[in-house]
Design an enzyme around this catalytic site. Sequence first.
Site, mmCIF file in Angstrom:
data_model
loop_
_atom_site.group_PDB
_atom_site.id
_atom_site.type_symbol
_atom_site.label_atom_id
_atom_site.label_comp_id
_atom_site.label_asym_id
_atom_site.label_seq_id
_atom_site.Cartn_x
_atom_site.Cartn_y
_atom_site.Cartn_z
ATOM 1 N N ARG A 50 22.422 -45.122 -42.189
ATOM 2 C CA ARG A 50 22.598 -43.944 -42.158
ATOM 3 C C ARG A 50 22.188 -43.178 -41.175
ATOM 4 O O ARG A 50 22.708 -42.265 -40.673
ATOM 5 C CB ARG A 50 21.737 -43.454 -43.581
ATOM 6 C CG ARG A 50 22.166 -41.858 -44.000
ATOM 7 C CD ARG A 50 21.531 -41.434 -45.153
ATOM 8 N NE ARG A 50 20.257 -41.372 -45.218
ATOM 9 C CZ ARG A 50 19.557 -41.151 -46.202
ATOM 10 N NH1 ARG A 50 20.239 -40.738 -47.389
ATOM 11 N NH2 ARG A 50 17.936 -41.163 -46.103
ATOM 12 N N LYS A 149 22.037 -36.452 -41.949
ATOM 13 C CA LYS A 149 20.748 -36.071 -42.111
ATOM 14 C C LYS A 149 20.205 -35.464 -40.761
ATOM 15 O O LYS A 149 19.548 -36.380 -40.127
ATOM 16 C CB LYS A 149 19.874 -37.211 -42.829
ATOM 17 C CG LYS A 149 18.589 -36.856 -43.215
ATOM 18 C CD LYS A 149 18.183 -37.898 -44.115
ATOM 19 C CE LYS A 149 16.683 -38.044 -44.675
ATOM 20 N NZ LYS A 149 16.442 -36.641 -45.428
ATOM 21 N N GLU A 182 22.747 -30.583 -54.915
ATOM 22 C CA GLU A 182 21.480 -31.343 -54.886
ATOM 23 C C GLU A 182 20.352 -30.588 -55.076
ATOM 24 O O GLU A 182 20.461 -29.424 -55.054
ATOM 25 C CB GLU A 182 21.584 -32.331 -53.649
ATOM 26 C CG GLU A 182 21.643 -31.594 -52.319
ATOM 27 C CD GLU A 182 21.616 -32.462 -51.192
ATOM 28 O OE1 GLU A 182 21.047 -33.803 -51.227
ATOM 29 O OE2 GLU A 182 22.213 -32.228 -50.051
HETATM 30 N N1 PXG Z 1 19.041 -34.797 -50.245
HETATM 31 C C1 PXG Z 1 18.247 -34.135 -49.211
HETATM 32 C C2 PXG Z 1 18.966 -32.865 -48.669
HETATM 33 C C3 PXG Z 1 17.485 -34.868 -48.774
HETATM 34 O O1 PXG Z 1 16.558 -34.392 -47.564
HETATM 35 C C4 PXG Z 1 17.515 -36.813 -50.240
HETATM 36 C C5 PXG Z 1 18.429 -36.004 -50.734
HETATM 37 C C6 PXG Z 1 17.040 -37.900 -50.892
HETATM 38 O O2 PXG Z 1 17.621 -38.991 -50.110
HETATM 39 P P1 PXG Z 1 16.761 -40.445 -50.312
HETATM 40 O O3 PXG Z 1 17.673 -41.119 -49.236
HETATM 41 O O4 PXG Z 1 15.548 -40.228 -49.430
HETATM 42 O O5 PXG Z 1 16.844 -41.015 -51.395
HETATM 43 C C7 PXG Z 1 16.965 -36.156 -49.085
HETATM 44 C C8 PXG Z 1 15.779 -37.211 -48.398
HETATM 45 C C9 PXG Z 1 10.506 -33.518 -48.254
HETATM 46 C C10 PXG Z 1 11.654 -34.002 -47.581
HETATM 47 O O6 PXG Z 1 9.662 -33.218 -47.677
HETATM 48 C C11 PXG Z 1 12.779 -34.944 -48.370
HETATM 49 C C12 PXG Z 1 13.754 -35.421 -47.944
HETATM 50 C C13 PXG Z 1 13.644 -35.557 -46.407
HETATM 51 C C14 PXG Z 1 12.647 -34.940 -45.747
HETATM 52 C C15 PXG Z 1 11.665 -34.022 -46.048
HETATM 53 O O7 PXG Z 1 10.665 -33.063 -49.570
HETATM 54 N N2 PXG Z 1 14.457 -35.991 -48.483
#
Ligand code: PXG
Length: 289
Positions: A50, A149, A182
């Site tokens: 990713r 991301k 989301e």
């Molecule tokens: N949506 C978004 C916008 C994210 O940033 C997820 C979904 C979940 O994806 P994964 O691959 O982790 O299952 C994310 C990822 C925080 C924080 O501090 C969270 C993310 C990234 C950076 C910081 O809550 N989540």
Amino acid sequence: MKIYMNGKLVDEQKAVVSVFDHGLLYGDGVFEGIRAYGGRVFMLEEHIDRLYRSAKAIAMDIPMSKAEMARAVVKTCAANRIKDGYIRLVVTRGVGTLGLNPFTCKEPQVIIIAAAIQLYPKKLYETGMSIVTVGTTRNQAEAVNPRIKSLNYLNNVLAKIEAINAGVMECIMLNSQGYIAEASGDNVFIVRGKTLVTPPSWCGALEGITRAVVMQLAPRHGLEVREDVLTRYDLYTADEMFLTGTAAEIISVVDVDRRKIGDGKPGRVTRELARLFHAFAQSSGTPIR
Ligand code: PXG
């Protein structure tokens, strides 16, 4: 703490970034958040895939191969004696001029931080979370595609501010058409009977790795999984609801906009999925050595 910076492990105090780095000046870069469980890095290949897709989408060439990147992550964990932790992998556009032009940046900077994890309070996993929908809509795919991301998380930060000001820790972001996209840092699922439904990425969702794990595990345990367009109606009338993310793992949502979801307690399906997720996370991954 040792930080990986451009091929070297350096002391935390020496891990500094230039003020001319376009990651700082413009949020121009990409990142990943990865977990380690029981001495193994969870879903490492998927995170690296990713990361490279995000980089490709912003026309940035990461100056090392995927295999080298995987080794660098493992090496950073080993240097910090991480068994259970959180890994932040950041690739910035690098040092350039003050102008926007990314092609003035000579080389992307690769930074890896392996540290302890900061989860939601433990109690929240037992009681479930209260969340709200917010007015800040998710970025449109034609602008900054939410599948990237990127280091530009202002869209999500603005949503998070609304959540915190409303007295909760997370929120639901809608897309500009009013459909569920989301949460600010997590993906969304609802449970209807024996079916899980989650918004497709074109509704404004990141293709979450935890989301993908849930979608893989569920059908092996008698649950159907579907990607579908969801509205607030679907959340309010769901039997159960939960969020997924690398940091959050699987967390139950018990009310949205002060409306009770199901019976207002973490549901049976969510609890079972969380159990299956933890068992899977503890039994797979790339060994740290
Ligand atoms: N949506 C978004 C916008 C994210 O940033 C997820 C979904 C979940 O994806 P994964 O691959 O982790 O299952 C994310 C990822 C925080 C924080 O501090 C969270 C993310 C990234 C950076 C910081 O809550 N989540």
